[in-house]
Design a protein around this motif. Structure first.
Motif, mmCIF file in Angstrom:
data_model
loop_
_atom_site.group_PDB
_atom_site.id
_atom_site.type_symbol
_atom_site.label_atom_id
_atom_site.label_comp_id
_atom_site.label_asym_id
_atom_site.label_seq_id
_atom_site.Cartn_x
_atom_site.Cartn_y
_atom_site.Cartn_z
ATOM 1 N N VAL A 1 -5.706 -8.151 7.725
ATOM 2 C CA VAL A 1 -6.954 -7.027 8.562
ATOM 3 C C VAL A 1 -7.315 -5.794 8.236
ATOM 4 C CG1 VAL A 1 -8.668 -6.851 10.889
ATOM 5 C CG2 VAL A 1 -8.295 -9.009 10.184
ATOM 6 N N PRO A 2 -5.540 -5.350 8.326
ATOM 7 C CA PRO A 2 -5.145 -3.979 9.088
ATOM 8 C C PRO A 2 -6.026 -2.997 7.018
ATOM 9 C CG PRO A 2 -3.663 -5.246 9.867
ATOM 10 C CD PRO A 2 -4.327 -5.882 9.534
ATOM 11 N N LEU A 3 -5.782 -4.201 6.266
ATOM 12 C CA LEU A 3 -6.273 -2.812 5.035
ATOM 13 C C LEU A 3 -7.479 -2.699 5.419
ATOM 14 C CD1 LEU A 3 -4.126 -5.341 2.328
ATOM 15 C CD2 LEU A 3 -3.564 -2.657 3.037
ATOM 16 N N LEU A 4 -8.480 -3.341 5.873
ATOM 17 C CA LEU A 4 -9.722 -3.665 6.188
ATOM 18 C C LEU A 4 -10.541 -2.452 7.011
ATOM 19 C CD1 LEU A 4 -10.941 -6.464 4.965
ATOM 20 C CD2 LEU A 4 -11.047 -5.494 3.603
ATOM 21 N N GLY A 5 -9.516 -1.689 7.839
ATOM 22 C CA GLY A 5 -9.611 -1.238 9.299
ATOM 23 C C GLY A 5 -10.254 -1.920 10.462
ATOM 24 N N LEU B 1 -0.518 -13.386 -0.412
ATOM 25 C CA LEU B 1 0.611 -13.337 -1.074
ATOM 26 C C LEU B 1 1.339 -12.197 -2.021
ATOM 27 C CD1 LEU B 1 1.947 -17.087 -1.275
ATOM 28 C CD2 LEU B 1 3.600 -15.234 0.218
ATOM 29 N N GLN B 2 0.291 -11.300 -2.605
ATOM 30 C CA GLN B 2 -0.252 -10.465 -3.672
ATOM 31 C C GLN B 2 -0.238 -9.664 -3.167
ATOM 32 O OE1 GLN B 2 0.716 -11.287 -6.802
ATOM 33 N NE2 GLN B 2 0.162 -8.256 -6.932
ATOM 34 N N ILE B 3 -1.053 -9.573 -1.477
ATOM 35 C CA ILE B 3 -0.609 -8.523 -0.830
ATOM 36 C C ILE B 3 0.174 -7.828 -0.569
ATOM 37 C CG2 ILE B 3 -2.012 -7.107 1.455
ATOM 38 C CD1 ILE B 3 -4.653 -8.607 0.872
ATOM 39 N N HIS B 4 1.165 -8.699 -0.032
ATOM 40 C CA HIS B 4 2.230 -8.124 0.069
ATOM 41 C C HIS B 4 3.465 -7.828 -0.966
ATOM 42 C CE1 HIS B 4 0.798 -9.940 3.881
ATOM 43 N NE2 HIS B 4 1.734 -9.840 4.793
ATOM 44 N N ARG B 5 3.231 -8.175 -1.910
ATOM 45 C CA ARG B 5 3.721 -7.997 -2.763
ATOM 46 C C ARG B 5 3.595 -6.606 -3.875
ATOM 47 N NH1 ARG B 5 4.248 -11.639 -8.914
ATOM 48 N NH2 ARG B 5 6.008 -10.213 -9.732
ATOM 49 N N LEU B 6 2.101 -5.888 -3.263
ATOM 50 C CA LEU B 6 2.108 -4.905 -4.032
ATOM 51 C C LEU B 6 2.783 -3.745 -3.144
ATOM 52 C CD1 LEU B 6 -1.465 -5.805 -4.898
ATOM 53 C CD2 LEU B 6 0.215 -4.738 -6.064
ATOM 54 N N LEU B 7 2.255 -3.976 -1.104
ATOM 55 C CA LEU B 7 2.888 -3.056 -0.594
ATOM 56 C C LEU B 7 4.182 -3.666 -0.584
ATOM 57 C CD1 LEU B 7 -0.299 -4.087 2.180
ATOM 58 C CD2 LEU B 7 -0.037 -2.016 0.887
ATOM 59 N N ASP B 8 4.743 -4.278 -0.810
ATOM 60 C CA ASP B 8 6.426 -4.625 -0.226
ATOM 61 C C ASP B 8 7.099 -2.971 -1.581
ATOM 62 O OD1 ASP B 8 9.352 -4.833 0.177
ATOM 63 O OD2 ASP B 8 8.652 -6.933 0.612
ATOM 64 N N PRO B 9 7.664 -2.274 -0.961
ATOM 65 C CA PRO B 9 8.603 -1.126 -1.689
ATOM 66 C C PRO B 9 9.358 -2.356 -2.779
ATOM 67 C CG PRO B 9 9.326 -0.994 0.807
ATOM 68 C CD PRO B 9 8.073 -2.584 0.216
ATOM 69 N N ALA B 10 10.612 -3.193 -2.101
ATOM 70 C CA ALA B 10 11.614 -3.995 -2.791
ATOM 71 C C ALA B 10 10.997 -4.432 -3.992
ATOM 72 C CB ALA B 10 11.898 -4.524 -2.087
ATOM 73 N N GLU B 11 11.747 -4.246 -4.953
ATOM 74 C CA GLU B 11 10.726 -5.375 -5.940
ATOM 75 C C GLU B 11 11.061 -7.077 -5.941
ATOM 76 O OE1 GLU B 11 11.509 -5.607 -11.085
ATOM 77 O OE2 GLU B 11 12.155 -4.427 -9.567
ATOM 78 N N ASP B 12 9.877 -7.360 -6.195
ATOM 79 C CA ASP B 12 9.591 -9.203 -5.929
ATOM 80 C C ASP B 12 9.171 -9.555 -7.131
ATOM 81 O OD1 ASP B 12 8.777 -11.083 -4.044
ATOM 82 O OD2 ASP B 12 8.537 -12.027 -6.173
ATOM 83 N N ARG C 1 1.034 -3.969 9.127
ATOM 84 C CA ARG C 1 -0.009 -2.142 9.844
ATOM 85 C C ARG C 1 0.900 -1.207 9.478
ATOM 86 N NH1 ARG C 1 -4.486 -2.321 12.433
ATOM 87 N NH2 ARG C 1 -4.503 -3.978 13.096
ATOM 88 N N ALA C 2 2.531 -1.923 10.181
ATOM 89 C CA ALA C 2 3.217 0.030 9.991
ATOM 90 C C ALA C 2 3.187 -0.515 8.342
ATOM 91 C CB ALA C 2 4.550 -1.434 10.700
ATOM 92 N N ARG D 1 2.705 3.810 4.090
ATOM 93 C CA ARG D 1 2.237 3.566 2.388
ATOM 94 C C ARG D 1 1.369 4.680 2.711
ATOM 95 N NH1 ARG D 1 -1.809 -0.580 0.065
ATOM 96 N NH2 ARG D 1 -1.403 0.771 -1.985
ATOM 97 N N THR D 2 1.052 5.365 3.786
ATOM 98 C CA THR D 2 0.047 5.875 4.459
ATOM 99 C C THR D 2 0.235 7.589 4.315
ATOM 100 O OG1 THR D 2 -2.195 4.651 4.963
ATOM 101 C CG2 THR D 2 -2.486 6.773 5.135
ATOM 102 N N ARG D 3 1.597 7.704 5.150
ATOM 103 C CA ARG D 3 2.317 8.890 5.774
ATOM 104 C C ARG D 3 2.780 9.414 4.621
ATOM 105 N NH1 ARG D 3 3.680 6.023 9.881
ATOM 106 N NH2 ARG D 3 6.033 5.660 8.933
#
Length: 184
Positions: free
Chosen positions: A27-31, A106-117, A173-174, A179-181
């Motif tokens: 939900v944080p991705l949707l505001g 899982l794909q969302i978390h993969r996209l947002l994770d700075p570590a490579e999966d 959310r964190a 990522r936004t910063r």
């Protein structure tokens, strides 16, 4: 038991909670605020009316009507999860939705994770976890735990499932805030 096996064995309430938990964490991705999906969670408790599910879903969609997500792939996946939620809370319909939400989350978390999966999402869901990034690993654990709680405790597992989802939403959310910063 793998996530795929847990989804295959889950009952209607477990499937609805699984899909809802994936959506709730994103939900944080949707505001959306933390209370946006609470009525749907309450609908899964004993005494909840499955026939009211569709109306509650529409209310949630209306509160998130046309968020400005642009071309952000993670936000688009989250929006699709919400849009794909079935109006009827039947086992057949929520099974398809829960499975799709699992993959999308899982794909969302993969996209947002700075570590490579290095693995494919489907292999993660089947239990192959070598080389998994931390954010994806945590999301996979949450999805498995929600399904195990509902399978083992029925409606009394909902409270703990909601707590796990809330924890995951805070983490995401964190990540989104960081990522936004970095982009700004």
């Amino acid at each position: 038991m793998s996530l795929v096996e847990l989804i295959a064995q889950a009952d209607e309430r477990g499937l609805a909670a699984s899909g809802l938990a994936c959506l709730d964490r994103c939900v944080p991705l949707l505001g959306g605020d933390d209370e946006l999906l609470r009525p749907l969670w309450a609908n899964l408790a004993d005494g909840g009316d499955p026939a009211a599910w569709g109306d509650l879903l529409e209310q949630a969609r209306d509160k998130l009507d046309a968020p400005d997500i642009g071309a952000d792939e993670a936000a688009l996946l989250a929006r699709r999860m919400l849009d794909a939620a079935p109006a009827a809370r039947s086992a057949a319909e929520v099974r398809v939705w829960a499975d799709a939400c699992s993959v999308a989350s899982l794909q969302i978390h993969r996209l947002l994770d700075p570590a490579e999966d290095t693995g494919e999402v489907d292999s993660r869901r089947a239990g192959r976890t070598e080389g998994m990034s931390p954010l994806v690993a945590a999301e996979l654990r949450r999805q498995i735990t929600v399904l195990e709680l509902l399978a083992g405790h029925g409606p009394s597992g909902l409270r703990r499932a909601l707590d796990i989802s809330t924890e995951g939403r805070r983490v995401l959310r964190a990540v989104v805030s960081r990522r936004t910063r970095q982009q700004g």
